[in-house]
Design an enzyme around this catalytic site. Sequence first.
Site, PDB file in Angstrom:
ATOM      1  CD  GLU A   1      44.784  39.064  29.887  1.00 32.46           C
ATOM      2  OE1 GLU A   1      44.116  39.687  28.979  1.00 32.46           O
ATOM      3  OE2 GLU A   1      44.469  38.444  30.844  1.00 32.46           O
ATOM      4  CB  VAL A   2      46.034  44.816  30.673  1.00 31.55           C
ATOM      5  CG1 VAL A   2      45.833  46.075  30.246  1.00 31.55           C
ATOM      6  CG2 VAL A   2      45.114  43.603  30.374  1.00 31.55           C
TER       7      VAL A   2
ATOM      8  CG  HIS B   1      44.157  45.962  35.843  1.00 29.07           C
ATOM      9  ND1 HIS B   1      45.465  46.067  35.123  1.00 29.07           N
ATOM     10  CD2 HIS B   1      43.945  44.616  36.063  1.00 29.07           C
ATOM     11  CE1 HIS B   1      45.749  45.040  34.908  1.00 29.07           C
ATOM     12  NE2 HIS B   1      44.873  43.983  35.449  1.00 29.07           N
TER      13      HIS B   1
ATOM     14  CG  ASN C   1      46.953  39.798  39.122  1.00 30.64           C
ATOM     15  OD1 ASN C   1      47.255  39.372  40.211  1.00 30.64           O
ATOM     16  ND2 ASN C   1      45.875  39.564  38.423  1.00 30.64           N
TER      17      ASN C   1
ATOM     18  NE  ARG D   1      28.568  45.861  35.495  1.00 28.96           N
ATOM     19  CZ  ARG D   1      28.586  45.935  36.999  1.00 28.96           C
ATOM     20  NH1 ARG D   1      29.278  45.035  37.733  1.00 28.96           N
ATOM     21  NH2 ARG D   1      27.651  46.745  37.448  1.00 28.96           N
ATOM     22  CG  ASP D   2      37.677  41.028  33.827  1.00 28.09           C
ATOM     23  OD1 ASP D   2      38.819  41.571  34.354  1.00 28.09           O
ATOM     24  OD2 ASP D   2      37.606  40.536  33.032  1.00 28.09           O
TER      25      ASP D   2
ATOM     26  CG  HIS E   1      41.467  42.058  39.097  1.00 23.91           C
ATOM     27  ND1 HIS E   1      41.038  41.408  38.014  1.00 23.91           N
ATOM     28  CD2 HIS E   1      42.813  42.145  38.803  1.00 23.91           C
ATOM     29  CE1 HIS E   1      42.142  41.417  37.049  1.00 23.91           C
ATOM     30  NE2 HIS E   1      42.959  41.619  37.665  1.00 23.91           N
TER      31      HIS E   1
HETATM   32  P1  5GP Z   1      45.624  41.262  34.826  1.00 25.15           P
HETATM   33  O1  5GP Z   1      45.788  39.513  34.584  1.00 25.15           O
HETATM   34  O2  5GP Z   1      46.430  42.043  33.996  1.00 25.15           O
HETATM   35  O3  5GP Z   1      45.413  41.504  36.154  1.00 25.15           O
HETATM   36  O4  5GP Z   1      44.011  41.270  34.129  1.00 25.15           O
HETATM   37  C1  5GP Z   1      43.718  41.714  33.104  1.00 25.15           C
HETATM   38  C2  5GP Z   1      42.015  41.854  33.064  1.00 25.15           C
HETATM   39  O5  5GP Z   1      41.645  42.360  32.063  1.00 25.15           O
HETATM   40  C3  5GP Z   1      41.663  40.359  32.929  1.00 25.15           C
HETATM   41  O6  5GP Z   1      40.844  40.018  33.761  1.00 25.15           O
HETATM   42  C4  5GP Z   1      40.847  40.447  31.788  1.00 25.15           C
HETATM   43  O7  5GP Z   1      39.652  39.621  31.536  1.00 25.15           O
HETATM   44  C5  5GP Z   1      40.369  41.968  31.534  1.00 25.15           C
HETATM   45  N1  5GP Z   1      40.483  42.391  30.041  1.00 25.15           N
HETATM   46  C6  5GP Z   1      41.246  42.056  29.102  1.00 25.15           C
HETATM   47  N2  5GP Z   1      40.752  42.898  27.897  1.00 25.15           N
HETATM   48  C7  5GP Z   1      39.904  43.757  28.406  1.00 25.15           C
HETATM   49  C8  5GP Z   1      38.819  44.589  27.640  1.00 25.15           C
HETATM   50  O8  5GP Z   1      39.195  44.406  26.499  1.00 25.15           O
HETATM   51  N3  5GP Z   1      37.876  44.996  28.438  1.00 25.15           N
HETATM   52  C9  5GP Z   1      37.446  44.523  29.488  1.00 25.15           C
HETATM   53  N4  5GP Z   1      36.698  44.875  30.329  1.00 25.15           N
HETATM   54  N5  5GP Z   1      38.271  43.779  30.421  1.00 25.15           N
HETATM   55  C10 5GP Z   1      39.419  43.155  29.586  1.00 25.15           C
END
Ligand code: 5GP
Length: 123
Positions: free
Chosen positions: A101-102, A106, A93, A34-35, A108
């Site tokens: 961001e990460v 991944h 993304n 879960r996010d 979603h």
């Molecule tokens: P992005 O913007 O890279 O597509 O999405 C990264 C997602 O990772 C975001 O929705 C954010 O809330 C989630 N996220 C960031 N850090 C953590 C974490 O430590 N644990 C979990 N479960 N989700 C995270």
Amino acid sequence: MAYHYDDQNIFAKILRGEIPNDTVLETEHSLAFRDIQPQAPVHVLVIPKGPYVCYDHFAQAASDAEIADFTRTIGAVCESEGLQENGYRIISNAGEAGVQEVPHLHIHVLGGRGLGRMLEPAR
Ligand code: 5GP
């Protein structure tokens, strides 16, 4: 294109068990959890266990077994979260324009409410 994978990213730490996660499903090659900041009643992230930065990296470098496992895990999450009847959205993304961001691939999986149109108008 040469991809650089940073093994200090937060999802790499989750995969190594260095930080906790709320696991939904785990398979040989994939993890769904879960996010931490859910954007919808259901907001699950599905990641491959291998070191892939983004979708096109995975598509180019992953094995057929990893790709099949990842695809099936996403489908299994849709089923286990009860999203099939009312629908859902999957998003991945990538990079700067995609506001990733990460830097570990991944997907979603979002659902549990009406999700609106796919994109905001360009600003
Ligand atoms: P992005 O913007 O890279 O597509 O999405 C990264 C997602 O990772 C975001 O929705 C954010 O809330 C989630 N996220 C960031 N850090 C953590 C974490 O430590 N644990 C979990 N479960 N989700 C995270």
